[in-house]
Design an enzyme around this catalytic site. Sequence first.
Site, PDB file in Angstrom:
ATOM      1  N   SER A 139      -0.700  -0.925   6.062  1.00 48.08           N
ATOM      2  CA  SER A 139      -0.085   0.110   6.887  1.00 48.08           C
ATOM      3  C   SER A 139       1.289  -0.311   7.392  1.00 48.08           C
ATOM      4  O   SER A 139       2.090   0.538   7.771  1.00 48.08           O
ATOM      5  CB  SER A 139      -0.998   0.404   8.074  1.00 48.08           C
ATOM      6  OG  SER A 139      -2.329   0.529   7.633  1.00 48.08           O
ATOM      7  N   ASP A 144       0.845  -1.194   0.000  1.00 43.25           N
ATOM      8  CA  ASP A 144       0.000   0.000   0.000  1.00 43.25           C
ATOM      9  C   ASP A 144       0.880   1.244   0.000  1.00 43.25           C
ATOM     10  O   ASP A 144       1.816   1.336   0.814  1.00 43.25           O
ATOM     11  CB  ASP A 144      -0.867   0.051   1.266  1.00 43.25           C
ATOM     12  CG  ASP A 144      -2.124  -0.804   1.137  1.00 43.25           C
ATOM     13  OD1 ASP A 144      -2.279  -1.490   0.116  1.00 43.25           O
ATOM     14  OD2 ASP A 144      -2.946  -0.775   2.079  1.00 43.25           O
ATOM     15  N   LYS A 157      -6.802 -19.881   7.751  1.00 45.76           N
ATOM     16  CA  LYS A 157      -7.021 -21.235   8.272  1.00 45.76           C
ATOM     17  C   LYS A 157      -8.439 -21.714   7.974  1.00 45.76           C
ATOM     18  O   LYS A 157      -8.650 -22.891   7.671  1.00 45.76           O
ATOM     19  CB  LYS A 157      -6.758 -21.276   9.781  1.00 45.76           C
ATOM     20  CG  LYS A 157      -5.280 -21.299  10.111  1.00 45.76           C
ATOM     21  CD  LYS A 157      -5.037 -21.647  11.556  1.00 45.76           C
ATOM     22  CE  LYS A 157      -3.557 -21.885  11.789  1.00 45.76           C
ATOM     23  NZ  LYS A 157      -3.239 -22.076  13.208  1.00 45.76           N
ATOM     24  N   GLY A 211      -5.243  -2.226   8.974  1.00 46.32           N
ATOM     25  CA  GLY A 211      -4.878  -1.032   9.730  1.00 46.32           C
ATOM     26  C   GLY A 211      -4.679  -1.277  11.215  1.00 46.32           C
ATOM     27  O   GLY A 211      -4.633  -0.338  12.001  1.00 46.32           O
ATOM     28  N   LYS A 244      -8.069   0.811  -4.926  1.00 49.96           N
ATOM     29  CA  LYS A 244      -9.271   0.281  -4.293  1.00 49.96           C
ATOM     30  C   LYS A 244     -10.510   1.061  -4.708  1.00 49.96           C
ATOM     31  O   LYS A 244     -10.456   2.284  -4.863  1.00 49.96           O
ATOM     32  CB  LYS A 244      -9.145   0.397  -2.758  1.00 49.96           C
ATOM     33  CG  LYS A 244      -8.111  -0.535  -2.142  1.00 49.96           C
ATOM     34  CD  LYS A 244      -8.104  -0.366  -0.636  1.00 49.96           C
ATOM     35  CE  LYS A 244      -6.903  -1.007   0.035  1.00 49.96           C
ATOM     36  NZ  LYS A 244      -6.913  -2.467   0.036  1.00 49.96           N
TER      37      LYS A 244
END
Lengths: 216, 307
Positions: B247, B35, B176, B164, B92
């Site tokens: 982030s 990002d 999982k 974030g 996005k």
Amino acid sequence: MRTLRIGVLALQGDVSEHIDITNATLREMGLEGEAVIVKEKDRLDEIHGLIIPGGESTTIGRMAERYEMISKIKNAAFAGMPIFGTCSGLILMAKKVRDAKIGEMNQPTLGLLDVEVIRNAFGRQRESFEISLKIPKIGKNPFPGVFIRAPAIASILSKDVEVLASYEDKIVAVQQNNLIGIAFHPELTDDTRLHEFFIGMILKSPFKDRISKANS
Amino acid sequence: MTITTIETKMENPLFGTVRVKRGFARMQKGGVIMDVTNVEQAQIAEDSGAIAVMVLDKLPADVRAAGGVARMCDPKRIQEVMDHVTIPVMAKCRIGHYMEAKILEALGIDMIDESEVLTPADDAHHIDKWEFTVPFVNGCRDLGEALRRIAEGASMLRTKGEAGTGNVAEAVKHIKLVMGKIRELKGLSEEQLLDMAKEYRVPIDLVKETAKLGRLPVVNFAAGGIATPADAALMMHLGADGVFVGSGIFKSKDPAKRAESIVIATTYWDDPKIVLEASKMISEENSMIGIDIKTLKPEQMMQVRGV
């Protein structure tokens, strides 16, 4: 060691697709052998041929440089090991690399093929496409060409380079002795003819016997 | 091979085929998508070995802090990044925001993330992604969400995790759940597979294909809370095809080193010595400050958006 071992450089990219199609091709040809992952430089001593897959050439090149694989692969190529690069593999094998938009690139490469490659030659992902290609060397039937943010060969820098295929005004597949570089992705199809051609090169290569002797 | 060969001879190029769109995602495998919010960060990402960058208006941690409505990034900023890096550029759009997606496609970005990090534009529907030439990546928390997104035309998936937060726990839970349910599918009878298709509300052929392959028919990355080389290696160990770092890089105090160390750990996830070496390139005091998921109020959870 009599069975063939074909390495797929596994630093990033569509490695498992090449492993699968190579194993399928070996079975079709009735050969004993296997495709193996090459992540460490020592693995390069144990293979008869190397495939450099699709992915990001900047990522793969930096990783290959960091883990001292560049000079090792170069030496293997000079010793005659057959190498087959698809898409980013072609970029990594080229002597000169330029980006269609950004210009001259200063990325780590192997510099083996006497060609100048343009990255992103057809445009961005939106312009990625499939097309039937004529590749006379592997037969009359058209080959399914899958081009993904593909490079192209802008110029050929030596007479040792043979053009295998073109699309419109762009060269998209070449061979130079023991090296093949193509701009598209046979590993995303189930047409095994290019892999068969590459395995045929390995079978004919004197390099194979030398490696087999060293490992037996 | 899951994708069949071209049957008919093609005289003209075919754009935006399933093979070309899913194939793009396959080229990302084993890599790190980072990002970024500007050209400078994008160049750091490219130099560190990122396979692609995701351009946002704000990093997920800042979206969380800022509150309000989070929308698609300013196209001018995305264009700037596209003009300065050679690797793929993604962006996005809001869940269900067909028009933001059309704008991003017109701009020429390489992949759209229909993302729960932005404020959803439609509580009930995702975008019908089949008609787009540009491929989409979507988030998922379990196999049902994953298959519904593929049925809507997603060419790539990623776990949602909890973006974030700098906390990998939710991404671990999600991968999982997906991998575990796929393993369960393999032992089921035809009749039971049909029951699963009904439960998941997806076509039976997609369930059968997934059962037969023993994996999803598209690439599945990890995302949401990855902040260190060890986090990235853990997600690869759990079966992710690659990682998104939101982030974790540019909210840390050592972005260039951290980016590089995460790339190394993603490639060599199965070699603890190299993951150790990557971990030594950074120091924990520079990591982003994480958030314990338990302290988040239900309305602060991004992962529940768009099921």
